[in-house]
Scaffold this motif. Sequence first.
Motif, PDB file in Angstrom:
ATOM      1  N   VAL A 181       1.019  -1.305  -0.121  1.00 11.59           N
ATOM      2  CA  VAL A 181      -0.070  -0.052  -0.045  1.00 11.59           C
ATOM      3  C   VAL A 181       0.815   1.355  -0.049  1.00 11.59           C
ATOM      4  O   VAL A 181       1.860   1.390   0.966  1.00 11.59           O
ATOM      5  CB  VAL A 181      -1.052   0.087   1.311  1.00 11.59           C
ATOM      6  N   ARG A 182       0.679   2.145  -0.838  1.00 10.01           N
ATOM      7  CA  ARG A 182       1.290   3.314  -1.102  1.00 10.01           C
ATOM      8  C   ARG A 182       0.326   4.514  -0.664  1.00 10.01           C
ATOM      9  O   ARG A 182       0.860   5.260   0.618  1.00 10.01           O
ATOM     10  CB  ARG A 182       1.802   3.720  -2.251  1.00 10.01           C
ATOM     11  N   ASP A 183      -0.770   4.498  -1.220  1.00  9.26           N
ATOM     12  CA  ASP A 183      -1.850   5.383  -0.732  1.00  9.26           C
ATOM     13  C   ASP A 183      -3.104   4.658  -0.526  1.00  9.26           C
ATOM     14  O   ASP A 183      -3.209   3.660  -1.530  1.00  9.26           O
ATOM     15  CB  ASP A 183      -2.372   6.381  -2.006  1.00  9.26           C
ATOM     16  N   GLY A 184      -3.497   4.694   0.781  1.00  8.82           N
ATOM     17  CA  GLY A 184      -4.824   4.033   1.001  1.00  8.82           C
ATOM     18  C   GLY A 184      -5.119   4.083   2.667  1.00  8.82           C
ATOM     19  O   GLY A 184      -4.930   5.309   2.880  1.00  8.82           O
ATOM     20  N   LEU A 185      -5.621   3.141   2.975  1.00  2.00           N
ATOM     21  CA  LEU A 185      -6.131   3.313   4.402  1.00  2.00           C
ATOM     22  C   LEU A 185      -5.520   2.071   5.196  1.00  2.00           C
ATOM     23  O   LEU A 185      -5.522   1.009   4.637  1.00  2.00           O
ATOM     24  CB  LEU A 185      -7.736   2.993   4.329  1.00  2.00           C
ATOM     25  N   LEU A 186      -5.406   2.340   6.561  1.00  8.40           N
ATOM     26  CA  LEU A 186      -4.884   1.273   7.323  1.00  8.40           C
ATOM     27  C   LEU A 186      -5.756   1.061   8.665  1.00  8.40           C
ATOM     28  O   LEU A 186      -6.204   2.265   8.940  1.00  8.40           O
ATOM     29  CB  LEU A 186      -3.435   1.809   7.932  1.00  8.40           C
ATOM     30  N   TYR A 187      -6.167   0.075   8.891  1.00 10.57           N
ATOM     31  CA  TYR A 187      -7.297  -0.019   9.787  1.00 10.57           C
ATOM     32  C   TYR A 187      -6.854  -1.037  11.016  1.00 10.57           C
ATOM     33  O   TYR A 187      -6.113  -2.160  10.687  1.00 10.57           O
ATOM     34  CB  TYR A 187      -8.551  -0.947   9.258  1.00 10.57           C
ATOM     35  N   LEU A 188      -6.822  -0.508  12.248  1.00  4.98           N
ATOM     36  CA  LEU A 188      -6.449  -1.226  13.348  1.00  4.98           C
ATOM     37  C   LEU A 188      -7.465  -1.555  14.418  1.00  4.98           C
ATOM     38  O   LEU A 188      -8.509  -0.600  14.657  1.00  4.98           O
ATOM     39  CB  LEU A 188      -5.399  -0.459  14.261  1.00  4.98           C
ATOM     40  N   GLN A 189      -8.012  -2.625  14.989  1.00  2.67           N
ATOM     41  CA  GLN A 189      -8.930  -2.973  15.793  1.00  2.67           C
ATOM     42  C   GLN A 189      -8.402  -3.665  16.959  1.00  2.67           C
ATOM     43  O   GLN A 189      -7.565  -4.593  16.850  1.00  2.67           O
ATOM     44  CB  GLN A 189      -9.958  -3.735  15.199  1.00  2.67           C
ATOM     45  N   VAL A 190      -8.525  -3.166  18.167  1.00  2.66           N
ATOM     46  CA  VAL A 190      -8.479  -3.748  19.616  1.00  2.66           C
ATOM     47  C   VAL A 190      -9.491  -4.081  20.239  1.00  2.66           C
ATOM     48  O   VAL A 190     -10.349  -3.295  20.301  1.00  2.66           O
ATOM     49  CB  VAL A 190      -7.172  -2.667  20.176  1.00  2.66           C
ATOM     50  N   THR A 191      -9.625  -5.363  20.600  1.00  2.00           N
ATOM     51  CA  THR A 191     -10.756  -5.549  21.778  1.00  2.00           C
ATOM     52  C   THR A 191     -10.068  -6.236  22.851  1.00  2.00           C
ATOM     53  O   THR A 191      -9.029  -6.447  22.910  1.00  2.00           O
ATOM     54  CB  THR A 191     -11.770  -6.634  20.968  1.00  2.00           C
ATOM     55  N   ARG A 192     -11.269  -6.345  24.008  1.00  2.00           N
ATOM     56  CA  ARG A 192     -10.841  -6.747  25.073  1.00  2.00           C
ATOM     57  C   ARG A 192     -10.273  -8.186  25.249  1.00  2.00           C
ATOM     58  O   ARG A 192      -9.668  -8.646  25.873  1.00  2.00           O
ATOM     59  CB  ARG A 192     -12.146  -6.538  26.120  1.00  2.00           C
ATOM     60  N   GLY A 193     -10.568  -8.970  24.028  1.00  2.00           N
ATOM     61  CA  GLY A 193     -10.083 -10.343  23.937  1.00  2.00           C
ATOM     62  C   GLY A 193     -11.190 -11.568  24.090  1.00  2.00           C
ATOM     63  O   GLY A 193     -12.318 -10.960  23.784  1.00  2.00           O
ATOM     64  N   VAL A 194     -10.584 -12.701  24.083  1.00  4.24           N
ATOM     65  CA  VAL A 194     -11.688 -13.735  24.078  1.00  4.24           C
ATOM     66  C   VAL A 194     -11.921 -14.398  25.489  1.00  4.24           C
ATOM     67  O   VAL A 194     -10.812 -14.493  26.096  1.00  4.24           O
ATOM     68  CB  VAL A 194     -11.019 -14.954  23.136  1.00  4.24           C
ATOM     69  N   ALA A 195     -13.129 -14.348  25.777  1.00  3.39           N
ATOM     70  CA  ALA A 195     -13.578 -14.806  26.960  1.00  3.39           C
ATOM     71  C   ALA A 195     -15.175 -15.502  27.061  1.00  3.39           C
ATOM     72  O   ALA A 195     -15.609 -14.810  25.893  1.00  3.39           O
ATOM     73  CB  ALA A 195     -13.460 -13.847  28.044  1.00  3.39           C
ATOM     74  N   PRO A 196     -15.396 -16.299  27.945  1.00  2.78           N
ATOM     75  CA  PRO A 196     -16.866 -16.830  27.941  1.00  2.78           C
ATOM     76  C   PRO A 196     -17.637 -15.727  27.968  1.00  2.78           C
ATOM     77  O   PRO A 196     -17.453 -14.850  28.626  1.00  2.78           O
ATOM     78  CB  PRO A 196     -16.885 -17.707  29.155  1.00  2.78           C
ATOM     79  N   ARG A 197     -18.762 -15.686  27.304  1.00  2.00           N
ATOM     80  CA  ARG A 197     -19.611 -14.626  27.278  1.00  2.00           C
ATOM     81  C   ARG A 197     -20.292 -13.945  28.382  1.00  2.00           C
ATOM     82  O   ARG A 197     -20.947 -14.912  29.243  1.00  2.00           O
ATOM     83  CB  ARG A 197     -20.907 -14.804  26.242  1.00  2.00           C
ATOM     84  N   ASP A 198     -19.891 -12.755  28.770  1.00  4.97           N
ATOM     85  CA  ASP A 198     -20.339 -12.341  30.026  1.00  4.97           C
ATOM     86  C   ASP A 198     -20.184 -10.778  29.984  1.00  4.97           C
ATOM     87  O   ASP A 198     -19.131 -10.333  29.573  1.00  4.97           O
ATOM     88  CB  ASP A 198     -19.503 -12.736  31.322  1.00  4.97           C
ATOM     89  N   HIS A 199     -21.362  -9.870  30.322  1.00  2.73           N
ATOM     90  CA  HIS A 199     -21.333  -8.634  30.031  1.00  2.73           C
ATOM     91  C   HIS A 199     -20.002  -8.058  30.589  1.00  2.73           C
ATOM     92  O   HIS A 199     -19.338  -7.277  30.118  1.00  2.73           O
ATOM     93  CB  HIS A 199     -22.644  -7.948  30.303  1.00  2.73           C
TER      94      HIS A 199
END
Length: 286
Positions: free
Chosen positions: A84-102
Amino acid sequence: MGRIAYVNGRFVPHAGAAVHIEDRGYQLADGVYEVWAVFGGRLADCDGHFARLERSLAELRIPLPMGRRAMEVVLRETLRRNCVRDGLLYLQVTRGVAPRDHAFPTRPVSASVVVTAKSVDLAGDDRARTGVKVITVAENRWGRCDIKTIGLLPNVLAKQAAREAGASEAWFVDEMGLITEGASSNAWIVDSGGVLRTRDTQANILRGITRQSLLDLAKSLDLRVAEGPFSVEDAKMAREAFISGAGSVVLPVTRIDEAIVGDGQPGPIAKRLRGLYIESARRNAA
Ligand code: PDD
């Protein structure tokens, strides 16, 4: 050569890149993101986006997944591997993987990190010559739009409404009839008195990094600038309007709902700021 994505420590073919089904980003939108415009293979407004990323993570109490240096290495390597010379870079950070619990996981988890890059001719966008249409929609987002969270459902619905109306962007309008910002960009006008206006950051908006750079540029040009509220009526009566963001840089707005803005052509200030922003982003990209 196929596209490559970075997913949790590995560079993998984009087509098959995946996160776990119990990633909290996937299940709960428990994460944040950043988008950088890329010029000449380098990141526009590099530090500003990093600073906002760190702030968004801190607000959600997600620990930094890696140090700034390491993160930069990953981002640059993603650009390189995707040529990529000209374009868009996307970064996503989430809290991670864990058993579903709010509530947050009780055991330590590592944040999930995903990075993608794509080539886009941001400077050559045809819409800069024609101008774009925006529609107005009722503000219905939560009260912390200053955090760049991946929870974007109101933005998704607003953008789809725009698309169905033949428009490029939707501007959110608060209970007072004042425009906050777009679904994925900040909103600007040059009002009927010639003052450049964009909503202040005391309001419930994202503190756009492109917005801040444009404010700095506008001040250096001695334009009359006011950060503060403006109404839909002000916008429809304006000389000019435009949007700003990493994905659109600066795009002139020539129609708001059914109203033609100014003479219906991209305005001189929008065009000038767009040109200057791209020039300075190319020069200062890191
Ligand atoms: N959107 N407001 C909102 C709601 C946004 O989502 C964005 C960016 C902006 C402009 O911010 P910046 O100048 O820092 O890009 C304002 C990105 C590009 C996106 O969601 O793809």
